[in-house]
Design an enzyme around this catalytic site. Sequence first.
Site, PDB file in Angstrom:
ATOM      1  N   LYS A 135     -62.281  12.550   1.717  1.00  0.00           N
ATOM      2  CA  LYS A 135     -63.497  13.251   1.758  1.00  0.00           C
ATOM      3  C   LYS A 135     -64.173  13.386   2.999  1.00  0.00           C
ATOM      4  O   LYS A 135     -64.248  12.880   3.531  1.00  0.00           O
ATOM      5  CB  LYS A 135     -64.410  13.473   0.611  1.00  0.00           C
ATOM      6  CG  LYS A 135     -65.231  14.358   0.265  1.00  0.00           C
ATOM      7  CD  LYS A 135     -65.750  13.566  -0.910  1.00  0.00           C
ATOM      8  CE  LYS A 135     -66.957  14.510  -1.296  1.00  0.00           C
ATOM      9  NZ  LYS A 135     -68.185  14.645  -2.964  1.00  0.00           N
TER      10      LYS A 135
ATOM     11  N   GLY B 201     -62.135  24.943  -4.367  1.00  0.00           N
ATOM     12  CA  GLY B 201     -60.948  24.052  -4.174  1.00  0.00           C
ATOM     13  C   GLY B 201     -60.982  23.491  -2.978  1.00  0.00           C
ATOM     14  O   GLY B 201     -62.000  23.441  -2.553  1.00  0.00           O
TER      15      GLY B 201
ATOM     16  N   GLY C  42     -62.219  22.125   0.206  1.00  0.00           N
ATOM     17  CA  GLY C  42     -62.503  22.772   1.453  1.00  0.00           C
ATOM     18  C   GLY C  42     -61.642  21.995   1.870  1.00  0.00           C
ATOM     19  O   GLY C  42     -62.722  22.240   3.404  1.00  0.00           O
ATOM     20  N   ARG C  43     -63.112  20.477   1.883  1.00  0.00           N
ATOM     21  CA  ARG C  43     -62.977  19.497   2.695  1.00  0.00           C
ATOM     22  C   ARG C  43     -62.430  18.724   2.383  1.00  0.00           C
ATOM     23  O   ARG C  43     -62.727  17.254   2.734  1.00  0.00           O
ATOM     24  CB  ARG C  43     -64.503  19.533   3.148  1.00  0.00           C
ATOM     25  CG  ARG C  43     -65.142  18.353   2.595  1.00  0.00           C
ATOM     26  CD  ARG C  43     -66.828  18.282   2.794  1.00  0.00           C
ATOM     27  NE  ARG C  43     -67.794  18.356   1.451  1.00  0.00           N
ATOM     28  CZ  ARG C  43     -68.686  17.434   1.472  1.00  0.00           C
ATOM     29  NH1 ARG C  43     -69.028  17.482   2.806  1.00  0.00           N
ATOM     30  NH2 ARG C  43     -69.026  17.581   0.496  1.00  0.00           N
TER      31      ARG C  43
ATOM     32  N   ASP D  94     -66.670  22.133 -12.000  1.00  0.00           N
ATOM     33  CA  ASP D  94     -65.511  22.117 -10.687  1.00  0.00           C
ATOM     34  C   ASP D  94     -65.739  20.387 -10.284  1.00  0.00           C
ATOM     35  O   ASP D  94     -65.194  19.592  -9.936  1.00  0.00           O
ATOM     36  CB  ASP D  94     -65.380  22.364  -9.483  1.00  0.00           C
ATOM     37  CG  ASP D  94     -66.902  22.539  -8.619  1.00  0.00           C
ATOM     38  OD1 ASP D  94     -67.902  23.111  -9.242  1.00  0.00           O
ATOM     39  OD2 ASP D  94     -67.288  22.583  -7.671  1.00  0.00           O
TER      40      ASP D  94
ATOM     41  N   GLY E   5     -65.565  22.165   7.210  1.00  0.00           N
ATOM     42  CA  GLY E   5     -64.801  21.092   6.239  1.00  0.00           C
ATOM     43  C   GLY E   5     -65.093  19.508   6.750  1.00  0.00           C
ATOM     44  O   GLY E   5     -64.200  18.598   6.157  1.00  0.00           O
TER      45      GLY E   5
HETATM   46  P1  AMP Z   1     -69.082  20.199  -4.390  1.00  0.00           P
HETATM   47  O1  AMP Z   1     -70.749  21.251  -4.752  1.00  0.00           O
HETATM   48  O2  AMP Z   1     -69.825  19.389  -2.796  1.00  0.00           O
HETATM   49  O3  AMP Z   1     -68.566  19.457  -4.673  1.00  0.00           O
HETATM   50  O4  AMP Z   1     -68.650  20.779  -3.415  1.00  0.00           O
HETATM   51  C1  AMP Z   1     -68.249  23.044  -3.966  1.00  0.00           C
HETATM   52  C2  AMP Z   1     -66.993  23.048  -3.125  1.00  0.00           C
HETATM   53  O5  AMP Z   1     -67.356  23.463  -1.818  1.00  0.00           O
HETATM   54  C3  AMP Z   1     -65.710  22.573  -3.230  1.00  0.00           C
HETATM   55  O6  AMP Z   1     -65.113  23.221  -2.943  1.00  0.00           O
HETATM   56  C4  AMP Z   1     -65.617  21.841  -2.109  1.00  0.00           C
HETATM   57  O7  AMP Z   1     -65.132  21.654  -1.107  1.00  0.00           O
HETATM   58  C5  AMP Z   1     -66.339  22.920  -0.806  1.00  0.00           C
HETATM   59  N1  AMP Z   1     -66.896  22.183   0.116  1.00  0.00           N
HETATM   60  C6  AMP Z   1     -68.444  21.847  -0.426  1.00  0.00           C
HETATM   61  N2  AMP Z   1     -69.333  21.468   1.364  1.00  0.00           N
HETATM   62  C7  AMP Z   1     -68.065  21.790   2.223  1.00  0.00           C
HETATM   63  C8  AMP Z   1     -67.376  21.920   3.670  1.00  0.00           C
HETATM   64  N3  AMP Z   1     -68.925  21.096   4.657  1.00  0.00           N
HETATM   65  N4  AMP Z   1     -66.776  22.894   4.315  1.00  0.00           N
HETATM   66  C9  AMP Z   1     -65.881  23.290   3.527  1.00  0.00           C
HETATM   67  N5  AMP Z   1     -66.109  22.785   1.869  1.00  0.00           N
HETATM   68  C10 AMP Z   1     -67.233  23.191   1.242  1.00  0.00           C
HETATM   69 MG    MG Z   2     -67.713  19.145  -5.354  1.00  0.00          MG
END
Ligand code: AMP
Ligand code: MG
Length: 490
Positions: free
Chosen positions: A118, A95, A97-98, A257, A131
Site C-alpha cells: 500500500k 480498485g 489506486g495506490r 470496498d 498513488g
Molecule cells: P480507501 O477508502 O482509503 O480505502 O480508498 C478508496 C479508494 O481510493 C481506493 O480505490 C484506493 O485505492 C483509492 N485511493 C486512496 N488514496 C489514494 C491515493 N493517494 N492515490 C490513488 N488512489 C487512492
Molecule cells: Mg480501501
Amino acid sequence: MDEVSAAQSTTVLRDSQFARDLPEMAVAWRAAEAPEPRLLAINEPLAAQLGIDATWLASPAGLRLLVGAEVPEGVTPVAQAYSGHQFGGYTPRLGDGRALLLGELTDADGRRRDLHLKGSGRTPFARGGDGLAAVGPMLREYVVSESMHALGIPTTRALAVVATGAEVWRETALPGAVLARVASSHLRVGSFQYAAASGDLDLVRRLADHAIARHYPAAADAEQPYLALFDAVVAAQAALVARWMLVGFIHGVMNTDNMTISGETIDYGPCAFMEAYDPATVYSSIDHAGRYAYANQPIVAQWNLARFAETLLPLISEDQQRAVEIAVASLGKFTVAYDAAWGSGMRAKLGVAADVDDATVTSLADDLLAQLAQSRVDYTSFFRQLAAAARGDAEPARGLFVDLAGFDAWLTRWRALHPDADAMDRVNPVYIPRNHLVEEALAAATSGDVGPLHRLLEAIASPFDERPDFDRYATPAPDDFGPYQTFCGT
Ligand code: AMP
Ligand code: MG
C-alpha cells in the site's frame, strides 16, 4: 537479484491465484521507484510465521521486495479491480489506486496469504490520486492492526513499513512510505460488486467459486454453495463487528470496498478506539453525518451485506423474486449472530458465568452502558477497574460516576452474580492504541524518531498483561488533547 534474495523470496512468493482465476479483475503492474528505502518497522513474529527470514527482509534485498522494486522471477504483481459504495454512494470503478497484490505465500500453518503493498505508486485505478502514502498513516495501520491481532480480532496484518525516501504532498510535504500487508485475501464486498456490475454472470460465479475455495471450502459441498457462501460471510462479519464493538473500535470508513469476504478487518484509515463511552462517537473528519459512528457499525455491516447479497442473487435462484426472499432470510441471521456474539462477549467482559441467563446479562449490560455514557467513562480502563471491584476494591470504579447511587445499585446486582475477576482480566485489555499515543508515535516517526512507535508497539502487543512500566499507555488522553479527529485517504 543476488543468490540469497532469490532463494529467500522465490521459495515463498508465488503468483496470485486471484490473477489466475480472475484475469478480468487484475491488472499487471509494477511499483513506483522508492529512491531510498529505509525500514521503519518490521513484524518479526509475522515474518517467522510466513517462513521469511526477518534478517533477510531487513537487508537491502529484502527492502527491495518490501517496496516492490524487485519481485522474484515469474511473479507478476497486480492491481485488483473493485467497486464500492462510499458513504452510501456507488462508485463503479475503484480498485487498488495506490496498492498492489505482490503475490501469495503459504504460511507455517499451510494457509495461503496475500502479500500486498500500500502506497506503492499510481496504478490504472488511481483516478486523481498520487498513488502514494505518508509515513504516518501507514504506521497507523501497522499499530492498529497489530493491536487488533493481539486482541484476538480477525485482521489483515502489517509485515513492515518502509520509508521510501520520496516526498508525499498532503497539506504539506511528508515523508512517503510503503506498507507491506498480509491478508488471508483481499476479496471485498466491492470485488463482487465489480463483477456483478460487469454484467458477466460467469465472472461473478468464478469469483464466488474462488472465494469459496479460499475461505469457505465447506460451502462447496452445501446444497446451495452460493447461499452457503453468503451465510458464511454474514456469520463472519457479525462475529467481527461484535468484536469491534466489545473493544470500542471504530473503523471509520466502512464502505463496501473496505469490507472483506474473509471476515478480517481491513483498511485502517480514519479508525480509532473510543475513549469516553458514547455510542455517537465519530472520529473521521469526513464522516459529517455520522454514518460510521460507533453504534451504527452493526447496522452498516448489515447494509453492506445486503449489497453483497444483491451481487449473488442470480446465482441463488433463476427466479429473482425467490432469490430475493432467500437472501433476505439469510441476511436476517446477521442480527441473531451479532446479538449472540455481542452477548457472550459482554458476559465475558463482566465475568459472569455461563449459567446466568442471557436476559439478565443483557439487561445488566444495557444499564451499565447507559451509566458509562452518562458519566463519559473511559470504556477500556473501566472494565479493569470493575475487575478490581470484583476483588473488593470498588473505589476506583465508583469514582468515575456522577450518579453514584445509580452505579452502586448496579454494582449490587452485578456482585450478586459472583463475577470472576481473573476471567475478566483475560478479556478486558489494559492497553489499546490510545489516540494521543498513536499521534505522538506517528509524529515522532515522521520526524525521524521511531522510539515512541516501538514502545507503543510493545505495550499493545500484550494487551491483557499489565506492566507497571507501561502505565502511561493504560490511561486516557489528558484533557488538553482535545477532541480527536482522524483523516481519511491520506
Ligand atoms: P480507501 O477508502 O482509503 O480505502 O480508498 C478508496 C479508494 O481510493 C481506493 O480505490 C484506493 O485505492 C483509492 N485511493 C486512496 N488514496 C489514494 C491515493 N493517494 N492515490 C490513488 N488512489 C487512492
Ligand atoms: Mg480501501
